[in-house]
Every structure is written in structure tokens, then in C-alpha cells.
Design a protein around this motif. Structure first.
Motif, mmCIF file in Angstrom:
data_model
loop_
_atom_site.group_PDB
_atom_site.id
_atom_site.type_symbol
_atom_site.label_atom_id
_atom_site.label_comp_id
_atom_site.label_asym_id
_atom_site.label_seq_id
_atom_site.Cartn_x
_atom_site.Cartn_y
_atom_site.Cartn_z
ATOM 1 N N SER A 156 0.828 -1.207 0.000
ATOM 2 C CA SER A 156 0.000 0.000 0.000
ATOM 3 C C SER A 156 0.861 1.254 0.000
ATOM 4 N N PHE A 157 1.997 1.232 0.711
ATOM 5 C CA PHE A 157 2.906 2.376 0.678
ATOM 6 C C PHE A 157 3.494 2.546 -0.725
ATOM 7 N N ALA A 158 3.845 1.441 -1.370
ATOM 8 C CA ALA A 158 4.372 1.524 -2.733
ATOM 9 C C ALA A 158 3.338 2.115 -3.684
ATOM 10 N N ALA A 159 2.066 1.755 -3.498
ATOM 11 C CA ALA A 159 1.019 2.319 -4.356
ATOM 12 C C ALA A 159 0.874 3.818 -4.127
ATOM 13 N N ILE A 160 0.981 4.245 -2.874
ATOM 14 C CA ILE A 160 0.900 5.687 -2.587
ATOM 15 C C ILE A 160 2.076 6.422 -3.224
ATOM 16 N N MET A 161 3.256 5.834 -3.140
ATOM 17 C CA MET A 161 4.449 6.494 -3.657
ATOM 18 C C MET A 161 4.459 6.547 -5.177
ATOM 19 N N THR A 162 4.174 5.442 -5.836
ATOM 20 C CA THR A 162 4.214 5.433 -7.298
ATOM 21 C C THR A 162 3.047 6.186 -7.906
ATOM 22 N N GLY A 163 1.915 6.226 -7.232
ATOM 23 C CA GLY A 163 0.775 6.959 -7.746
ATOM 24 C C GLY A 163 0.709 8.403 -7.306
ATOM 25 N N ARG A 164 1.701 8.828 -6.493
ATOM 26 C CA ARG A 164 1.765 10.212 -5.989
ATOM 27 C C ARG A 164 0.457 10.598 -5.280
ATOM 28 N N ARG A 165 0.043 9.705 -4.400
ATOM 29 C CA ARG A 165 -1.160 9.954 -3.613
ATOM 30 C C ARG A 165 -0.743 10.299 -2.184
ATOM 31 N N GLY A 166 0.003 11.386 -2.065
ATOM 32 C CA GLY A 166 0.549 11.758 -0.766
ATOM 33 C C GLY A 166 -0.491 12.071 0.285
ATOM 34 N N THR A 167 -1.681 12.471 -0.139
ATOM 35 C CA THR A 167 -2.722 12.792 0.842
ATOM 36 C C THR A 167 -3.191 11.562 1.616
ATOM 37 N N GLU A 168 -2.889 10.361 1.120
ATOM 38 C CA GLU A 168 -3.316 9.138 1.789
ATOM 39 C C GLU A 168 -2.313 8.649 2.826
ATOM 40 N N ILE A 169 -1.186 9.338 2.977
ATOM 41 C CA ILE A 169 -0.143 8.845 3.865
ATOM 42 C C ILE A 169 -0.582 8.902 5.321
ATOM 43 N N THR A 170 -1.427 9.854 5.685
ATOM 44 C CA THR A 170 -1.886 9.934 7.078
ATOM 45 C C THR A 170 -2.699 8.697 7.448
ATOM 46 N N ASP A 171 -3.589 8.274 6.559
ATOM 47 C CA ASP A 171 -4.364 7.056 6.827
ATOM 48 C C ASP A 171 -3.450 5.836 6.914
ATOM 49 N N TRP A 172 -2.424 5.796 6.082
ATOM 50 C CA TRP A 172 -1.491 4.670 6.114
ATOM 51 C C TRP A 172 -0.761 4.637 7.455
ATOM 52 N N ILE A 173 -0.333 5.793 7.938
ATOM 53 C CA ILE A 173 0.356 5.854 9.230
ATOM 54 C C ILE A 173 -0.559 5.364 10.350
ATOM 55 N N ARG A 180 -3.036 3.234 10.132
ATOM 56 C CA ARG A 180 -3.202 1.776 10.044
ATOM 57 C C ARG A 180 -1.965 1.058 10.590
ATOM 58 N N VAL A 181 -0.796 1.589 10.307
ATOM 59 C CA VAL A 181 0.425 0.966 10.818
ATOM 60 C C VAL A 181 0.498 1.083 12.336
ATOM 61 N N GLU A 182 0.157 2.237 12.869
ATOM 62 C CA GLU A 182 0.206 2.433 14.316
ATOM 63 C C GLU A 182 -0.785 1.529 15.045
ATOM 64 N N ALA A 183 -1.862 1.154 14.374
ATOM 65 C CA ALA A 183 -2.839 0.253 14.985
ATOM 66 C C ALA A 183 -2.425 -1.205 14.890
ATOM 67 N N ASP A 184 -1.347 -1.488 14.183
ATOM 68 C CA ASP A 184 -0.896 -2.863 13.995
ATOM 69 C C ASP A 184 0.243 -3.178 14.970
ATOM 70 N N ASP A 185 0.547 -4.453 15.100
ATOM 71 C CA ASP A 185 1.572 -4.916 16.039
ATOM 72 C C ASP A 185 2.869 -5.201 15.288
ATOM 73 N N LEU A 186 3.490 -4.143 14.754
ATOM 74 C CA LEU A 186 4.753 -4.256 14.021
ATOM 75 C C LEU A 186 5.693 -3.148 14.515
ATOM 76 N N PRO A 187 6.535 -3.406 15.513
ATOM 77 C CA PRO A 187 7.349 -2.352 16.131
ATOM 78 C C PRO A 187 8.256 -1.612 15.158
ATOM 79 N N ALA A 188 8.889 -2.334 14.216
ATOM 80 C CA ALA A 188 9.797 -1.661 13.279
ATOM 81 C C ALA A 188 9.039 -0.669 12.401
ATOM 82 N N LEU A 189 7.836 -1.037 11.964
ATOM 83 C CA LEU A 189 7.036 -0.101 11.177
ATOM 84 C C LEU A 189 6.528 1.048 12.031
ATOM 85 N N HIS A 190 6.343 0.816 13.336
ATOM 86 C CA HIS A 190 5.946 1.917 14.219
ATOM 87 C C HIS A 190 7.013 2.999 14.233
ATOM 88 N N THR A 191 8.280 2.582 14.299
ATOM 89 C CA THR A 191 9.375 3.556 14.275
ATOM 90 C C THR A 191 9.382 4.329 12.965
#
Length: 545
Positions: free
Chosen positions: A459-476, A478-489
Motif C-alpha cells: 500500500s505504501f508503494a502504491a501511494i508512492m508510485t501513484g503520488r497519492r501523498g494525501t493518503e499517507i496519514t491514513d497509512w500511518i 493503520r500501521v500504528e494500529a498494527d503490532d509491528l514495532p519496526a514499522l511503528h518507528t
């Protein structure tokens, strides 16, 4: 003559001499009058004559010299401070010079491209012998170009001496040419440059905080753009850390053991007395790198627990601050050992064939090496011998191992190493072949965390290649709600620089031209080894491109 030697069109050639290795031209000016160097008045009164010997560009690969008969004129102007002056032949002579302008331009071009020693060797080969010190002196004599007005500015740093001295390079993103080089990478230096050069509308930078502060201070109205390459690089690091942690623990290995089918009987079974019971994962002898990592981890953690600062730990253990930070931030030793124990080797693609030969009774490393070479293996027998060491029972001779004292190799499919798994997750599905696609799907079904990691990465790759920067807040979120410490950083870093990240994922600007300029600057720096003072390096960077 003027067609071949246009810089001699203002002289008359009296004679030409050649000794086979060099050519000497004897010339004199064809002008009747000359302008005074003091007042500019024309004069035709000749006071004296003398000869000047100038080195010229080679002719047919041979050294060329021009002997010019120069006249000294009397100045008739009573207001002039000069009573006599020497004539200067256009395109041929300049005051006090011992080279023609044509030769000087050629040497300057060689000096800018190759610097001292290499430039001197090339110039001598081309018939323009000179010393390396002269070439360096010619570079330093060149005027530095003025920085033009720029709207889109690229900023990045490069190391003169890694972790000690850095410079900052500034690029005009419209022309992809460097416009200035700063002596350090401090925020105040770049901010002062931006104040002196107003008009910057966009600043393309990396994720460093110093350049962000400089842009806010020196160009508060400029739009800051975080480079997409560095964003993707940071994501790759987070994905690698997540895969490493789940590879070391039970997620992949336990599932692989459960999924491993019972081995089918071979046509010629090896006696049970020969092979020990087959373990799912034979223990390997601890490598020296793993031992050193374990000792450093224990040393750093014990000193931090005793109340020492990280700087004090680095001084006591003689470790770099980055190394101390890596050991201090690691929650467990397993996070550090996974990289030591799972390094990529040339044998990785042939481990299943090696296991099959080993279980079939082929225990000689040299024979196994010759069997897998037709399959494409290009490594040495030592790689195979070190790998098979884990399957031999300790106590046997290293030079003549006993074939009977050995363990069985795993007969099931091998788990790919963390680096390969990370590559599959970060690659576009169209860039994976059929086998890789099936294997990554099988791995993702074994671990729910890796399955969610794969979804976040794509999903991050789709945001980056499609230049959909406005969606990055929602992506962040979703990551913060998940149990992945490295992605949290990683998400925390994105939120800290959210405006620049959003611009970088939305606008067409990027720092690709800056990274290319940094690569060229490093090459120029290495050519100037031992002489790479800031003034010399700056001139080469600004004038070579």
C-alpha cells in the motif's frame, strides 16, 4: 595555415623546424601598430625587439613550441605612465605567460577532469608535458562561478572523512548542475546561504533534520520535499528488521517444521547406524562473528545497566557511537544474531541439492562441489566444506572426516533467508517469477505478522508510485494500529516530518539529480586524495559538470 592553426592568424610564419620529436615555429606579428597596455593609445614607433618562447598545443602528437619575435613600442601619449610597452598578439600571447591560450585551455580541461597525477600522465602522453603541481595551480587560478537564481533547490551532504568532515552540495534542479558547495552540513550555514540567495520556492532534501531547520529559517516560504528514494529506503530497513525478528523466532521455522513431510524411503537407504536421527534444524557451531556479537551485546548492556552513558561505553570499549547505539537499542540478542547467522552466500540456491547428496552418502565436499557446478554453482569448495561442518559429529578428524559420524541433513524445503524474503515483499508482483510467487505466498500464510507487513509495504508503494501523498496519514494510522514495532518507528518518523513527506509523495520533485551529483563529487574527491582541500574540491565540482 590559418585553417589548421587559427590562433596563428595574426602572425607571419618565418620558418618551421622539426627534430622528429618536436616542432618549433618562428613567427612575428603582422600588425603595423599596437595598443599601449597602460592607456590604450595606438603606436607605430618600434623601440626594440626580443623573442618569447611559448609552449603550444601538440601538432600530430609532437610537442610544439612557438618562438615569437615581439616588438617593444614607444607610447606617444604624454599622460601615460608607460614610456614603452610590449605588443600582445591576439589569441597567441598574454602578459608573462609561457603557454599559448590553446594549450592553457587544454591543460585546464585535463586538470578539471583528472586532477594532478593522472592529468600529468595523460598530458605527457598527448605531447603536453607538465607537472601535477602546475595542474592543481591552474585549477585554483580559475574564478568560481556565481550562483544563479534558482527556484527548485536540491540539497544533500557527502563525506570528506566519514563521521568527521562533511560538505553540502547545492543543485539547481532545473538544470541538474551544482551551483555551490558549502564547507559543512550545519543548519546555520545553509540558512545563511538561503538568506543571501532569495527566490527559492522548493527545497528537495533528505530526511535529515538539519536541512529541514535550515529551510524553515532561511526560506520560510519555500516548500520542503522529502525525497522518495530515502522514504523507500527507510521502509526497506523497517521491513528487513521485521522479517529478521520473525525469522529468528518461531513464526517461520516452527511452521516450516510442521509443514515438512516425512521423507520418502530412497532406493538405496543408508543404514541407521551410519546416520544419526534427522533433526529438523541441525545445530551449527557458533561463528566467530556471532561470538563477538554476543560478547559486545553483554558488555554494552551490562555497562548501561550500571548507569554509564552511551558515550562512556563507546570510549571504554573503543566502539563507534553508531555501534553502541545498535547494541543498546536491541531488546534481545536474537535481533543481532539473526544477521550473523543468515548471511547470503553463493551456496544458498543449491542447499537442497547438497542435502540430497549428503543424505545419499556423498560426504566429500569436493565431490559435492563438482556435482553442483553443472547447476550453476560458482563458489569454492571451502564454502561447501564450511557448510557441511554443521552436519559432522564433533570429534572426527577435520582433514579425514569419518563418513559414519554424521548427522542427517534436512530433507524438506529450505526456508529462504531473511534478505530474500524481504526482497520478495518489496518487489512488484510482476517482477517475481512463478516459483517465487508461490513461495512468498506460502511464507505469508505461515505468519500473520508478515502477511500484514506485506500489505502495508504494497500500500505504501502504491501511494508512492501513484503520488497519492494525501493518503499517507491514513497509512500511518493503520500501521500504528498494527503490532509491528519496526514499522511503528518508521511511521513515527513520517509523522514527525509529515508536511515534507506528503509533498514528496505528491509532487514531481525528487532528489535523483542530487544523488547523481553526490556520486560525481565523491569521484572527484578520490581523485584529489591528499590534496582535497575545500577550495580545490569546490572548484572542481562547480567547473567539471
Amino acid at each position: 595555415m590559418t585553417c589548421l592553426l587559427p590562433h596563428l592568424r595574426a602572425v607571419s610564419v618565418d620558418r618551421v623546424e622539426s627534430d622528429g620529436l618536436s616542432v618549433t615555429l618562428f613567427v612575428r606579428s603582422s600588425a603595423q601598430v599596437a595598443g599601449c597596455s597602460g592607456c590604450g593609445a595606438q603606436s607605430s614607433r618600434v623601440h626594440a625587439r626580443y623573442q618569447r618562447m611559448l609552449a603550444d598545443a601538440p601538432s600530430a602528437g609532437r610537442r610544439t613550441r612557438v618562438v615569437v619575435t615581439v616588438r617593444r613600442f614607444k607610447c606617444d601619449s604624454p599622460a601615460c605612465a608607460l614610456s614603452t610597452f610590449s605588443e600582445q598578439v591576439p589569441h597567441l600571447t598574454t602578459p608573462f605567460a609561457r603557454r599559448t591560450p590553446v594549450l592553457t585551455e587544454a591543460l585546464v580541461a585535463i586538470a578539471l577532469a583528472l586532477a594532478g597525477r593522472a592529468g600529468a600522465r595523460l598530458a605527457t602522453t598527448l605531447g603536453m608535458p607538465c607537472g601535477r603541481d602546475l595542474l592543481i595551480k591552474m585549477i585554483r587560478a580559475l574564478p568560481a562561478p556565481e550562483a544563479p537564481a534558482v527556484k527548485v533547490l536540491g540539497v544533500d551532504d557527502f563525506a570528506i572523512r566519514r563521521r568527521h568532515t562533511y560538505n553540502t552540495i547545492l543543485i539547481d534542479m532545473a538544470t541538474h548542475r551544482p551551483i555551490d558547495v558549502l564547507p559543512d552540513r550545519e543548519a546555520a550555514t545553509l540558512a545563511a546561504w538561503l538568506v543571501e540567495h532569495p527566490g527559492v520556492e522548493v527545497v528537495c532534501r533528505d530526511r535529515g533534520g538539519a536541512y529541514a531547520e535550515s529551510a524553515r529559517t532561511g526560506a520560510p516560504d519555500a516548500i520542503q520535499v522529502a525525497d522518495r528514494f530515502h522514504l523507500w529506503q527507510n521502509l526497506c530497513e523497517a521491513v528487513g528488521k521485521t522479517v529478521n525478528s520473525h525469522y529468528h523466532y518461531h513464526c517461520l521455522r516452527v511452521q516450516a517444521e510442521r509443514a515438512t513431510p516425512e521423507p520418502e524411503p530412497t532406493p538405496e537407504p543408508v543404514p541407521a547406524a551410519v546416520l544419526a536421527p534427522e533433526p529438523a534444524l541441525p545445530p551449527r557451531p557458533e561463528q566467530r562473528l556471532a561470538i563477538r556479537t554476543r560478547e559486545r551485546f553483554e558488555a554494552v548492556q551490562s555497562r548501561l545497566a550500571a548507569g554509564m552513558s552511551r558515550a562512556a561505553v563507546g570510549r571504554e570499549l573503543n566502539l563507534d557511537q553508531q555501534t553502541v547505539r545498535r547494541f543498546a537499542d536491541a531488546t534481545t540478542l536474537a535481533e543481532l544474531l539473526v544477521k550473523c547467522e543468515n548471511r547470503v552466500t553463493k551456496l544458498d540456491s543449491y542447499r537442497e541439492q547438497v542435502h540430497a547428496l549428503w543424505n545419499a552418502g556423498v560426504t566429500d565436499a569436493a565431490v559435492i562441489t563438482e556435482r553442483i557446478r553443472p547447476l550453476g554453482f560458482t563458489g569454492s569448495v571451502q564454502i561447501v566444506r564450511r557448510y557441511l561442518r554443521a552436519f559432522r559429529i564433533p570429534g572426527t578428524s577435520c582433514s579425514r572426516p569419518d563418513p559414519a559420524r554424521r548427522r542427517a541433513a534436512p530433507s524438506g524445503p529450505m526456508i529462504p533467508k531473511p534478505r530474500k524474503i524481504s526482497r520478495w515483499i518489496l518487489s512488484h508482483p510482476d517482477h517475481l517469477d512463478h516459483d517465487e510467487t508461490l513461495e512468498i505466498k506460502d511464507l505469508l500464510t505461515r505468519c500473520e505478522h508478515l502477511h500484514r507487513l506485506d500489505g502495508h509495504a504494497r500500500s505504501f508503494a502504491a501511494i508512492m508510485t501513484g503520488r497519492r501523498g494525501t493518503e499517507i496519514t491514513d497509512w500511518i494510522e493503520r500501521v500504528e494500529a498494527d503490532d509491528l514495532p519496526a514499522l511503528h518507528t518508521f511511521a513515527t518518523g513520517l509523522r514527525r516530518d509529515l508536511a515534507a513527506v506528503t509533498n514528496g509523495l505528491s509532487l514531481e520533485h525528487n532528489s535523483g539529480a542530487v544523488e547523481g551529483a553526490v556520486t560525481r563529487a565523491k569521484a572527484l574527491k578520490r581523485q584529489c586524495y591528499g590534496r582535497a582541500n575545500f577550495d580545490l574540491l569546490r572548484l572542481r565540482i562547480l567547473l567539471t559538470h
